[in-house]
Write a protein that holds these residues in place. Structure first.
Motif, short mmCIF file in Angstrom:
data_model
loop_
_atom_site.label_atom_id
_atom_site.label_comp_id
_atom_site.label_asym_id
_atom_site.label_seq_id
_atom_site.Cartn_x
_atom_site.Cartn_y
_atom_site.Cartn_z
N ALA A 64 0.69 -1.16 0.11
CA ALA A 64 0.04 -0.21 0.10
C ALA A 64 0.76 1.26 0.01
O ALA A 64 0.59 2.13 -0.73
N ASP A 65 2.10 1.43 0.65
CA ASP A 65 2.86 2.32 0.66
C ASP A 65 3.84 2.61 -0.30
O ASP A 65 4.62 3.45 -0.48
N GLY A 66 3.62 1.69 -1.51
CA GLY A 66 4.68 1.52 -2.47
C GLY A 66 5.98 1.09 -2.32
O GLY A 66 6.94 1.39 -3.28
N ARG A 67 6.55 0.70 -1.13
CA ARG A 67 7.83 0.48 -0.98
C ARG A 67 8.38 -0.85 -1.15
O ARG A 67 9.37 -1.22 -1.19
N GLU A 68 7.41 -1.88 -1.27
CA GLU A 68 7.63 -3.02 -1.72
C GLU A 68 6.89 -3.41 -3.02
O GLU A 68 5.89 -3.05 -3.43
N GLN A 69 7.76 -4.18 -4.02
CA GLN A 69 7.19 -4.63 -5.24
C GLN A 69 6.79 -6.41 -4.92
O GLN A 69 7.85 -7.13 -4.07
N TRP A 70 5.73 -6.86 -5.11
CA TRP A 70 5.46 -8.10 -4.95
C TRP A 70 5.21 -8.80 -6.13
O TRP A 70 4.50 -8.76 -6.98
#
Length: 182
Positions: A64-70
């Protein structure tokens, strides 16, 4: 943060497709096996809807915070289309990725995890990931052996990380850099 292409990956025997909620029914057959959760602090999903909800949540591709790509792939046999399992990668802002996998018990000891993880590691490094880590319960000898075969090196052991299923889990951290890739 590297932006890894989220397409299918192919190996000699496997097709790794980007995870979609539509895969839930077939993957529930894989994921409901309690043996897969021996070294994982959660229980098998109770029904197809639970798998579909999980797949919907992670198929968005980012936290949600855009700090991780899954990146999540469902794994299928190329010859028959039979569901084999899942591969996962989480990429952080600093270019470090964490990987995990689950392979259907009937496919254990056939090197599908090795074959699929090689493809995942290669895709991650080809798209700018700087290092990859896996955290493995120290009792999970087959997964530790897999990481070693892939060229990962032991980094550290974390004691009493989590208490689940009646015992404390010690976790081993294994890491690979692009220069060690097989």
């Amino acid at each position: 943060m590297p932006n890894v292409s989220f397409g299918p990956l192919e190996t000699e025997r496997l097709l790794l497709n980007p995870l979609q909620p539509e895969h839930a029914a077939q993957m529930w057959e894989v994921l409901r096996d309690p043996a897969l959760y021996t070294w994982i602090p959660r229980e098998p999903p109770g029904n197809v809807a639970a798998v579909e909800n999980r797949f919907k949540a992670v198929s968005v591709g980012r936290s949600a915070d855009g700090r991780e790509q899954w990146l999540n792939w469902t794994v299928w046999l190329r010859t028959t289309g039979a569901p084999v399992g899942l591969f996962e990668a989480t990429i952080h802002e600093d270019g470090k990725a964490y990987v995990a996998y689950m392979i259907r018990q009937s496919f254990w000891r056939r090197r599908y995890a090795l074959e699929g993880m090689k493809a995942v590691v290669s895709a991650l490094f080809s798209n700018g990931v700087k290092e990859i880590e896996a955290e493995i319960d120290s009792r999970n000898v087959p997964s530790i052996s897999l990481m070693s075969r892939l060229g990962f090196v032991f980094v550290e052991r974390k004691s009493k990380v989590e208490f689940f299923k009646g015992a404390w889990s010690d976790e081993e951290v294994w890491r690979i850099l692009p220069s060690r890739q097989l």
